[in-house]
Design a protein around this motif. Structure first.
Motif, PDB file in Angstrom:
ATOM      1  N   MET A 106      41.857  33.163  33.962  1.00 57.03           N
ATOM      2  CA  MET A 106      39.904  33.917  34.256  1.00 57.03           C
ATOM      3  C   MET A 106      40.164  34.855  35.759  1.00 57.03           C
ATOM      4  SD  MET A 106      38.027  34.155  31.818  1.00 57.03           S
ATOM      5  CE  MET A 106      36.724  35.005  32.588  1.00 57.03           C
ATOM      6  N   THR A 107      41.352  34.022  35.568  1.00 56.25           N
ATOM      7  CA  THR A 107      41.181  35.076  37.597  1.00 56.25           C
ATOM      8  C   THR A 107      41.122  36.093  37.910  1.00 56.25           C
ATOM      9  OG1 THR A 107      43.172  32.623  38.160  1.00 56.25           O
ATOM     10  CG2 THR A 107      42.498  34.306  39.893  1.00 56.25           C
ATOM     11  N   PRO A 108      41.678  36.941  37.047  1.00 62.62           N
ATOM     12  CA  PRO A 108      41.764  38.852  37.476  1.00 62.62           C
ATOM     13  C   PRO A 108      40.010  38.765  37.477  1.00 62.62           C
ATOM     14  CG  PRO A 108      43.691  38.660  36.349  1.00 62.62           C
ATOM     15  CD  PRO A 108      43.238  37.260  35.965  1.00 62.62           C
ATOM     16  N   ILE A 109      39.816  38.127  36.270  1.00 62.31           N
ATOM     17  CA  ILE A 109      38.359  38.834  35.868  1.00 62.31           C
ATOM     18  C   ILE A 109      37.004  37.592  36.841  1.00 62.31           C
ATOM     19  CG2 ILE A 109      37.828  37.086  33.951  1.00 62.31           C
ATOM     20  CD1 ILE A 109      35.932  38.703  32.991  1.00 62.31           C
ATOM     21  N   LEU A 110      37.597  37.323  37.321  1.00 64.27           N
ATOM     22  CA  LEU A 110      36.801  36.406  38.317  1.00 64.27           C
ATOM     23  C   LEU A 110      36.914  36.989  40.133  1.00 64.27           C
ATOM     24  CD1 LEU A 110      37.674  32.961  37.837  1.00 64.27           C
ATOM     25  CD2 LEU A 110      35.295  34.094  36.653  1.00 64.27           C
ATOM     26  N   LYS A 111      37.983  37.450  40.503  1.00 64.82           N
ATOM     27  CA  LYS A 111      37.944  38.577  41.568  1.00 64.82           C
ATOM     28  C   LYS A 111      37.715  40.103  41.326  1.00 64.82           C
ATOM     29  CE  LYS A 111      41.423  40.527  44.241  1.00 64.82           C
ATOM     30  NZ  LYS A 111      43.165  41.072  43.592  1.00 64.82           N
ATOM     31  N   ALA A 285      25.826  40.189  33.021  1.00 65.33           N
ATOM     32  CA  ALA A 285      27.154  41.211  33.937  1.00 65.33           C
ATOM     33  C   ALA A 285      27.950  40.864  33.794  1.00 65.33           C
ATOM     34  CB  ALA A 285      26.456  41.021  35.639  1.00 65.33           C
ATOM     35  N   PHE A 286      28.392  39.252  33.886  1.00 63.75           N
ATOM     36  CA  PHE A 286      29.574  38.768  33.168  1.00 63.75           C
ATOM     37  C   PHE A 286      29.735  38.832  32.427  1.00 63.75           C
ATOM     38  CE2 PHE A 286      32.373  34.429  33.025  1.00 63.75           C
ATOM     39  CZ  PHE A 286      33.441  34.593  33.102  1.00 63.75           C
ATOM     40  N   ILE A 287      29.145  38.520  31.220  1.00 62.39           N
ATOM     41  CA  ILE A 287      29.445  38.418  29.679  1.00 62.39           C
ATOM     42  C   ILE A 287      29.672  39.667  29.651  1.00 62.39           C
ATOM     43  CG2 ILE A 287      28.024  38.461  27.494  1.00 62.39           C
ATOM     44  CD1 ILE A 287      26.539  35.982  28.662  1.00 62.39           C
ATOM     45  N   LYS A 288      29.100  40.928  30.071  1.00 63.93           N
ATOM     46  CA  LYS A 288      29.846  42.324  29.906  1.00 63.93           C
ATOM     47  C   LYS A 288      31.103  42.246  30.041  1.00 63.93           C
ATOM     48  CE  LYS A 288      28.174  46.889  30.402  1.00 63.93           C
ATOM     49  NZ  LYS A 288      29.302  47.591  31.302  1.00 63.93           N
ATOM     50  N   LEU A 289      30.976  42.487  31.861  1.00 59.73           N
ATOM     51  CA  LEU A 289      32.576  42.137  31.732  1.00 59.73           C
ATOM     52  C   LEU A 289      33.432  41.260  31.135  1.00 59.73           C
ATOM     53  CD1 LEU A 289      34.099  42.971  34.369  1.00 59.73           C
ATOM     54  CD2 LEU A 289      33.868  41.374  35.755  1.00 59.73           C
TER      55      LEU A 289
END
Length: 299
Positions: A106-111, A285-289
């Motif tokens: 998850m690091t890339p998506i959190l960034k 927004a998090f769910i969509k990404l």
């Protein structure tokens, strides 16, 4: 004057059971949490907690305040939602996830999320599915990623994301590393270095061993994956971890995959939130990404 942040601190102490847990969860120092409560008690001219050593309980006034505080915080959220005409995500977003998913998937998506939505106060909490169930139900966590075979909780809404491979690994110097096949019986009297006892994949392995009447010699519980890998590389025993978390060490030869021939240990990554939790802009927004980046995360 009573401040909203003091009421939020007060609620977190009640829900999480003590000052230190509330401080850790909120990202405050314990002294800050203590100050919040002292100021609240001074403003209201009453004691909110009875203290018995390390244990705390609400006083009668504390219980009265708790009922009001929850209503005040809900009204604050409702007011923000009603008055915020913008769809731009903002405010706090608390997400729970296992260390293996946070660090290795998850690091890339959190960034990316933090870059896209700088007004969101993103907080990531490590733990197990059982930890997250409690926090979701207490409404102190917004979203969580679970690693489980399936989710059947009637009060939780879950979306399956991807299957997560779980593997047994050890040091190349370990006696089991030379085997072509690893039958469950061969784990008798072996040392297992593992994450917490309520980890779902550890539970699945232990159930298999119990059915076969197999007894491990020792179980070392270690809180961090990196520490577990270091112990295994020193030939301390064997471990059970998501494949993604040991992929680099397997490629370098520092760890080896054990040819497990027992029942497959299958878990799936799920995105979960409580059915009564209003899904705000930050959550949406998090769910969509996450949904948009699933292909990249799985690879």
């Amino acid at each position: 004057m009573v401040e909203i942040r003091q009421l939020k601190t007060f609620i977190n102490i009640v829900k999480l059971g003590n000052f230190s847990h509330a401080a850790q969860f909120s990202g405050y120092t314990q002294s800050t949490v203590t100050t919040h409560i002292q100021l609240l008690e001074k403003e209201l001219n009453t004691l909110l907690f009875e203290r018995f050593g390390q244990q705390i309980t609400l006083t009668e006034d504390g219980q009265r305040l708790y009922d009001y505080a929850e209503k005040i915080i809900k009204l604050e959220d409702d007011a923000k939602n009603a008055l915020n005409k913008s769809n731009i995500p903002s405010g706090p977003l608390i997400i729970g996830m296992p260390e293996s998913l946070c660090v290795f998937r998850m690091t890339p998506i959190l960034k990316e999320y933090s870059s896209l939505y700088p007004d969101v106060e993103l907080k990531i909490k490590y733990g197990t599915s059982n930890d997250f169930r409690i926090l979701l139900r207490k409404k102190v966590m917004d979203l969580a990623l679970f690693l489980e075979p399936s989710i059947n909780d009637s009060d939780l809404i879950s979306t399956a994301l991807w299957p997560e491979s779980i593997v047994l690994v050890t040091s190349p110097a370990h006696e089991l590393a030379k085997l072509d096949e690893l039958d469950p019986k061969m784990l008798n009297d072996q040392t297992l270095v593992s994450v917490e006892s309520d980890s779902n994949y550890r539970i699945l392995l232990e159930k298999t061993l119990q059915r076969e009447n197999i007894h491990l010699k020792t179980i070392l519980e270690v809180g961090q994956i990196q520490a577990i890998k270091q112990l295994i590389m020193q030939n301390t025993g064997i471990t059970l971890l998501p494949l993604i978390s040991v992929a680099n060490e397997l490629e370098s030869g520092e760890l080896v995959l054990l040819p497990w021939k027992g029942p497959e240990i299958e878990v799936t990554a799920f995105l979960v939130h409580h059915k009564d939790r209003w899904v705000n802009h930050a959550m949406k927004a998090f769910i969509k990404l996450l949904q948009e980046r699933l292909v990249n995360i799985r690879s």
